[in-house]
Each structure stands twice: as structure tokens, then as C-alpha cells.
Design a protein around this motif. Sequence first.
Motif, PDB file in Angstrom:
ATOM      1  N   LEU A   1       0.851  -1.184   0.000  1.00 24.28           N
ATOM      2  CA  LEU A   1       0.000   0.000   0.000  1.00 24.28           C
ATOM      3  C   LEU A   1       0.891   1.240   0.000  1.00 24.28           C
ATOM      4  N   PRO A   2       0.539   2.254  -0.793  1.00 20.18           N
ATOM      5  CA  PRO A   2       1.375   3.467  -0.805  1.00 20.18           C
ATOM      6  C   PRO A   2       1.342   4.167   0.547  1.00 20.18           C
ATOM      7  N   GLN A   3       2.467   4.672   0.954  1.00 19.54           N
ATOM      8  CA  GLN A   3       2.554   5.290   2.267  1.00 19.54           C
ATOM      9  C   GLN A   3       1.739   6.579   2.375  1.00 19.54           C
ATOM     10  N   ASN A   4       1.384   7.181   1.246  1.00 20.46           N
ATOM     11  CA  ASN A   4       0.592   8.419   1.286  1.00 20.46           C
ATOM     12  C   ASN A   4      -0.892   8.176   1.046  1.00 20.46           C
ATOM     13  N   LEU A   5      -1.333   6.951   1.205  1.00 22.69           N
ATOM     14  CA  LEU A   5      -2.713   6.572   0.896  1.00 22.69           C
ATOM     15  C   LEU A   5      -3.725   7.467   1.602  1.00 22.69           C
ATOM     16  N   GLY A   6      -3.496   7.768   2.860  1.00 20.22           N
ATOM     17  CA  GLY A   6      -4.430   8.587   3.616  1.00 20.22           C
ATOM     18  C   GLY A   6      -4.470  10.038   3.183  1.00 20.22           C
ATOM     19  N   LEU A   7      -3.503  10.449   2.380  1.00 17.18           N
ATOM     20  CA  LEU A   7      -3.441  11.822   1.888  1.00 17.18           C
ATOM     21  C   LEU A   7      -4.041  11.942   0.498  1.00 17.18           C
ATOM     22  N   THR A   8      -3.797  10.963  -0.370  1.00 12.98           N
ATOM     23  CA  THR A   8      -4.294  11.026  -1.752  1.00 12.98           C
ATOM     24  C   THR A   8      -5.757  10.626  -1.862  1.00 12.98           C
ATOM     25  N   LEU A   9      -6.283   9.957  -0.852  1.00 13.96           N
ATOM     26  CA  LEU A   9      -7.702   9.567  -0.846  1.00 13.96           C
ATOM     27  C   LEU A   9      -8.398  10.248   0.334  1.00 13.96           C
ATOM     28  N   PRO A  10      -8.580  11.554   0.278  1.00  8.73           N
ATOM     29  CA  PRO A  10      -9.120  12.285   1.431  1.00  8.73           C
ATOM     30  C   PRO A  10     -10.576  11.974   1.742  1.00  8.73           C
ATOM     31  N   ASN A  11     -11.311  11.417   0.756  1.00 10.70           N
ATOM     32  CA  ASN A  11     -12.737  11.130   0.954  1.00 10.70           C
ATOM     33  C   ASN A  11     -13.020   9.659   1.222  1.00 10.70           C
ATOM     34  N   ILE A  12     -11.980   8.855   1.340  1.00 14.21           N
ATOM     35  CA  ILE A  12     -12.164   7.414   1.447  1.00 14.21           C
ATOM     36  C   ILE A  12     -12.884   7.040   2.745  1.00 14.21           C
ATOM     37  N   LYS A  13     -13.890   6.183   2.610  1.00 12.66           N
ATOM     38  CA  LYS A  13     -14.648   5.693   3.758  1.00 12.66           C
ATOM     39  C   LYS A  13     -14.448   4.198   3.969  1.00 12.66           C
ATOM     40  N   ARG A  14     -14.186   3.485   2.876  1.00 10.29           N
ATOM     41  CA  ARG A  14     -14.101   2.027   2.973  1.00 10.29           C
ATOM     42  C   ARG A  14     -12.916   1.512   2.161  1.00 10.29           C
ATOM     43  N   VAL A  15     -12.019   0.788   2.828  1.00  6.01           N
ATOM     44  CA  VAL A  15     -10.913   0.118   2.151  1.00  6.01           C
ATOM     45  C   VAL A  15     -10.968  -1.349   2.568  1.00  6.01           C
ATOM     46  N   ASN A  16     -11.208  -2.219   1.606  1.00  2.00           N
ATOM     47  CA  ASN A  16     -11.256  -3.653   1.883  1.00  2.00           C
ATOM     48  C   ASN A  16     -10.410  -4.374   0.835  1.00  2.00           C
ATOM     49  N   ILE A  17      -9.194  -4.756   1.244  1.00  2.00           N
ATOM     50  CA  ILE A  17      -8.274  -5.458   0.332  1.00  2.00           C
ATOM     51  C   ILE A  17      -7.851  -6.766   1.002  1.00  2.00           C
ATOM     52  N   ALA A  18      -8.770  -7.367   1.759  1.00  2.00           N
ATOM     53  CA  ALA A  18      -8.458  -8.595   2.493  1.00  2.00           C
ATOM     54  C   ALA A  18      -8.204  -9.767   1.549  1.00  2.00           C
ATOM     55  N   LYS A  19      -7.459 -10.724   2.024  1.00  2.00           N
ATOM     56  CA  LYS A  19      -7.180 -11.993   1.346  1.00  2.00           C
ATOM     57  C   LYS A  19      -6.564 -11.771  -0.032  1.00  2.00           C
TER      58      LYS A  19
ATOM     59  N   LYS B   1     -12.401  10.431   7.253  1.00  2.50           N
ATOM     60  CA  LYS B   1     -13.740   9.928   6.944  1.00  2.50           C
ATOM     61  C   LYS B   1     -13.803   8.403   6.946  1.00  2.50           C
ATOM     62  N   LEU B   2     -12.671   7.752   7.203  1.00  7.63           N
ATOM     63  CA  LEU B   2     -12.590   6.288   7.097  1.00  7.63           C
ATOM     64  C   LEU B   2     -13.544   5.602   8.075  1.00  7.63           C
ATOM     65  N   GLU B   3     -14.304   4.643   7.549  1.00 11.94           N
ATOM     66  CA  GLU B   3     -15.233   3.866   8.365  1.00 11.94           C
ATOM     67  C   GLU B   3     -14.830   2.396   8.444  1.00 11.94           C
ATOM     68  N   HIS B   4     -14.366   1.830   7.337  1.00  9.09           N
ATOM     69  CA  HIS B   4     -13.979   0.421   7.284  1.00  9.09           C
ATOM     70  C   HIS B   4     -12.536   0.315   6.800  1.00  9.09           C
ATOM     71  N   LEU B   5     -11.698  -0.335   7.581  1.00  9.03           N
ATOM     72  CA  LEU B   5     -10.344  -0.661   7.140  1.00  9.03           C
ATOM     73  C   LEU B   5     -10.153  -2.157   7.345  1.00  9.03           C
ATOM     74  N   VAL B   6     -10.213  -2.905   6.237  1.00  7.41           N
ATOM     75  CA  VAL B   6     -10.162  -4.369   6.284  1.00  7.41           C
ATOM     76  C   VAL B   6      -8.981  -4.819   5.423  1.00  7.41           C
ATOM     77  N   LEU B   7      -7.896  -5.203   6.089  1.00 10.81           N
ATOM     78  CA  LEU B   7      -6.675  -5.612   5.400  1.00 10.81           C
ATOM     79  C   LEU B   7      -6.289  -7.047   5.756  1.00 10.81           C
ATOM     80  N   SER B   8      -7.202  -7.814   6.266  1.00  8.96           N
ATOM     81  CA  SER B   8      -6.919  -9.147   6.787  1.00  8.96           C
ATOM     82  C   SER B   8      -6.402 -10.105   5.717  1.00  8.96           C
TER      83      SER B   8
END
Length: 605
Positions: free
Chosen positions: A280-298, A314-321
Amino acid sequence: MFKLLSELRSFVSTVAIIVCVCMSLLNKASQKTALVAAATTTTITTTTLAGNDTDYLALLSIKAQITNDPMLVTSSWNDSLHFCLWEGVLCGHRHQRVTGLSLESRNLEGSISPSIGNLSFLKIVDVSNNNFQGEIPHEMGRLFRLQVLNLTHNLLGGQIPANLSSCNNLRRLGLGYNKFIGNLPIELGSLNQLVQLYMNSNNLSGAIPPSFGNLSSLKLFSVSENMLEGSIPDSLGSLKSLTYLSFSSNKISGMIPPSIYNISSLTALEARVNLLEGSLPQNLGLTLPNIKRVNIAKNHLSGSIPLSISNASKLEHLVLSMNKLYPGVAVDFGNLKNLLWLSLFEDGLGTEDANDLNFILTLVNCSKLRILSLDANNFGGVLPNSLVNLSTQLQTLSVSGNQISGNIPVDFGNLVSLNAVDMSYNRLTGTIPTSIGKLHKIQELGFGKNKLSGEIPSSIGNWTLANQLWLEENDFQGNIPSSLGNCIDLILLHLYGNNLSGSIPQEVIGISSLSKSLDLSRNSLTGPIPPEVGSLKTLVELNLSYNKLSGKIPSTLGSCDTLEYLFLDNNSLGGAIPQSLSSLKAIEELGLSHNNLSGEIPIFF
């Protein structure tokens, strides 16, 4: 005098004649007016409802291919009404032409007639949530005015017609939850007015066409749950209006293109269950200022969790399992006031260090947190006391399968909304705090396979909603609390592998809801098996082996006719095997060895 009367009679007769003539004239005029009015009304009606024969015949053809109409939707499709008044048919006011078919959720069966292509004024077709089969008629490509085509949740198959690209006014195309096969047509990339594209849950294969990067108006794009392969086209990064992007549950490989992370409008990125690599890019939280859901599990992602996540307010779901992330969690989550779901299980995180769980302190500010899943990692150290200060809305807490030691925090019961807790497969010591009785919403709880000791608190009986309890393989002592009988929804209870003593409470073995498993084996339980065991009429597994039980096998056990696994071995049971066990027709494994049983082995065995 007589002359005066004669003249008066003559005058009255004359007046009567005049009145009759006038009345006759009035009646004729009235009849003529009525006829004119009726004719005018007929003309208006005929003009208003004349319609168009092409549309009329096309609708009848569509009706003819509906083979089952349980809600009688098309019962109004007959000559008694103009077709613009038929149920589910929408018409324009000006030309009385069919502009829409709204037949969603009507349990209709059959196929879509090719004649639908003759409804040249159609703007909306919504037949979602039905049971239509067959293919999309190629004639639909003639509907150049079409703006909405919603075929989701049907049984349609075949390939998606490439000539749908001729419907260049399409704004919403919903084909999800069907049985479409083949590739995504590259021609659809010309639909530059398309705002929503749903193709999820089909059997589509091949790669995502780079031409889809030309869908400049697109806001929602979902092709999840298919069999797509190849890589994610870099051209999708050109979709600057995109808010929702999902290609979960496919076989997509390679890296997520950097251009995707630069779509600042993106609110949801779903890519779980694929073959994606990279980090994941280290600046992800900066380039996606409106992101609410990130699910890249499995997937096969590696590297660390970007620290910049803390900026995605604005992040609501962070699923990286279920990736290969490392080494630990250094993110400060304190700024994520909207965080609902944090799932990092089976990521290889943690170094078995005492400070591995320090990040939990930063989650205290996440007042909306409902799910925290950290199981199957390498987290070490003790459960921090800050755990009990997490959101009172927390519903799921899972830290199983780590190297966590120490005690369960005394005020653990403060997390009053918990309905699922799993701390099994760790190194926890000490006792279960009595405050745990405050968790009235608990449905599933696992403390199994730790080093917990002391007695099982009677306050556990407050869990009247509990359905599965795992307390096995610890060092619990004392009696099984009879208050467990209050848990009238239990389907599974595992207390095996402890040092429990005393008799089996009749309140516990009589919980009729137990259906999956009741395992009290490998303890020091004494006394007889209570006859209330006959209440377990839907139970699949009963294991009372390796205890010190005595007395006879209760005949009521024969009422448990769904039992597949019954283990009573390694006890001190005596007497004969009851004939009632012949009712246990579902038995696959039966253990009665190492007891003091007498008599003959029943013929029914």
C-alpha cells in the motif's frame, strides 16, 4: 259574461300550445347538446388514448413470454384499458408512447421478448428481482433513448451484447446477480454518459478492458464476484468522478495501479479475495481524502500499514486481513472518529513484543467502533487496560490465536454492547472477571485454550442471548454453574479439558436448544447422568467421556434421536445398555468403553 269566459278559455289554450311548442324545442336543443357533448367526449377520449400500435403489439409480445405471473401484474394488459394505463407501464404525456417498464420485484418468470426493441421511446427498463431467464435480446441495442437498464437479480445468461454500446444515453446499467458469461465487451467503453455500472455476481471471465477508462462520467463501478483475470487497467485512474470501485472475489493479479490511489473522489475501494501483490502506498491517507471504505483482504499484499491512514478522517472500514503485512501496527487511529470496522486478522502482524498492542490506546477515541478483529497474528504482551475504554458500541472483539498473556481486564464488562468475543488460543492467566456478567448481549464467547483458572462465575447465567460458549482447555475448577441453564438459546457449550468437579447440573444438561455440541469431557465430574439429558432432542454431539460419572445410562438418552456422536467412555457407568438407545438411528460414532457396564451387547447395535 259568457263571452268573457269563452275568450279566457281560448287564451289559456293558446298559451298551453305555445308552452308545449317551447318545451318541445327545448328538449330537441337539449338532446342535440347532449349528443354534441358525448361526441366531443368520445373525440377527446379517442384522441387521448389512441396510442401507438407498435408499442401495443410490443407489450403484448412481452406479456406472451412471461410464463409465470403470480402477482397478476399483467392481468391488466388487455383491451379494456389503454396500454398507458397497464400496470408497470410508463408513458410520456405528449405522444402517449411507452417510456418505461417498471416491473421490479414481481416474481415474474419467462424470458425478455426481442420485441422490447420496438419500444423506441423507452428510457427506463427495470425488471430487477425477478426470475427471467435466457439472454438479453440484441434488439435492445436499438433503444437509443434508454437511460436506465436494470436487470439485476434474475437468472439471465449468455454473453452481454456488445451492441448495448449503441444505447449511448445509458446512465445506469445493472446486470448484477445473474449468470452472464464471457468477456466484458470492450465496446461498452464508449458509453461516456454512464454513471453506474453493476456487473457483480456473474460468471464473467477475461480481463477488465482498458477502454473502460473512457467512461468519464462513471461514479460507481462493480465487477465483484466473477472470474475475471489479468491486471487492473491503469486507465481506470482516469475516472476522476469515481466514488465506488469494487473488483472483489475474482482472480485479478498484479499491483493496484498507483493511478487508482490518486482518484481523490473515491469513497470505497473493494478488492478483497484476489491475487493482488505489492504494498500500500505510504501516502494513501493523503491522496484519498474522501475514502470511507478500504477492503483489500485476502490478497498477497506485503509491507507495512501506511501511517498516513491517520489522515483519512472519513474512514469507516479498514479491512486488510489475510495478507502478508509486517511488522506491527504503528498507526495512530485517534483521528478516525468515524471508524466502525478495523480488521487485521491473519496478517502476520506483531513481533510477540510487550508493546505490540499499544495502538489499542489510540482506538479509544474511535467512539463509533463496532468491530475489532486482530486474531491469528503474532501480537504479544498483555491486554492493555485501555481495552475496557473502547467504544461502548463495540460489538465484536477478536484477538484469538496470538501470544497475548496476562489477565483479562477487571472492568471488561464495561463493553456492554459486545455480542461476540474471542480470546481463545492465547496465554491468558487469572480468572474470568465477575463484571463479565454485565455483557447481556453476548451471543458467542471464546476463552478456550488459555491458562485461565478459578471458578466459572455464576454471573455467566446473565447471558440469556448466548448461543455458543467455548471455555475448554483451561484450568477452571469448582462446579459447573447451574445458572448456565438460563442460557436458553445455547446451541454449543464446550467445557472440556478443565478441572471441573461435582455433578452435572440438570439445568445445564436439560438446555433443549443445544443442537451442535455439548462437550464436558476430560474433567472430574461425578454422580449420575441426569435424566434431563432426554431434552437434547436436536443435539448432534454429546461428549461426557473421561470423567468420574457413575450410575446407569439413562433410558431417556434414547430421545436424542439426532445424535451422531455419543461418547460416554472412561467413566464408572454401570448396568445394562438401555434398549432405548435403539432409537439413535443417526449415530456414527459411539464410545462406551472403560466403564462397568454389564449384560449383553444389544442386537440393535
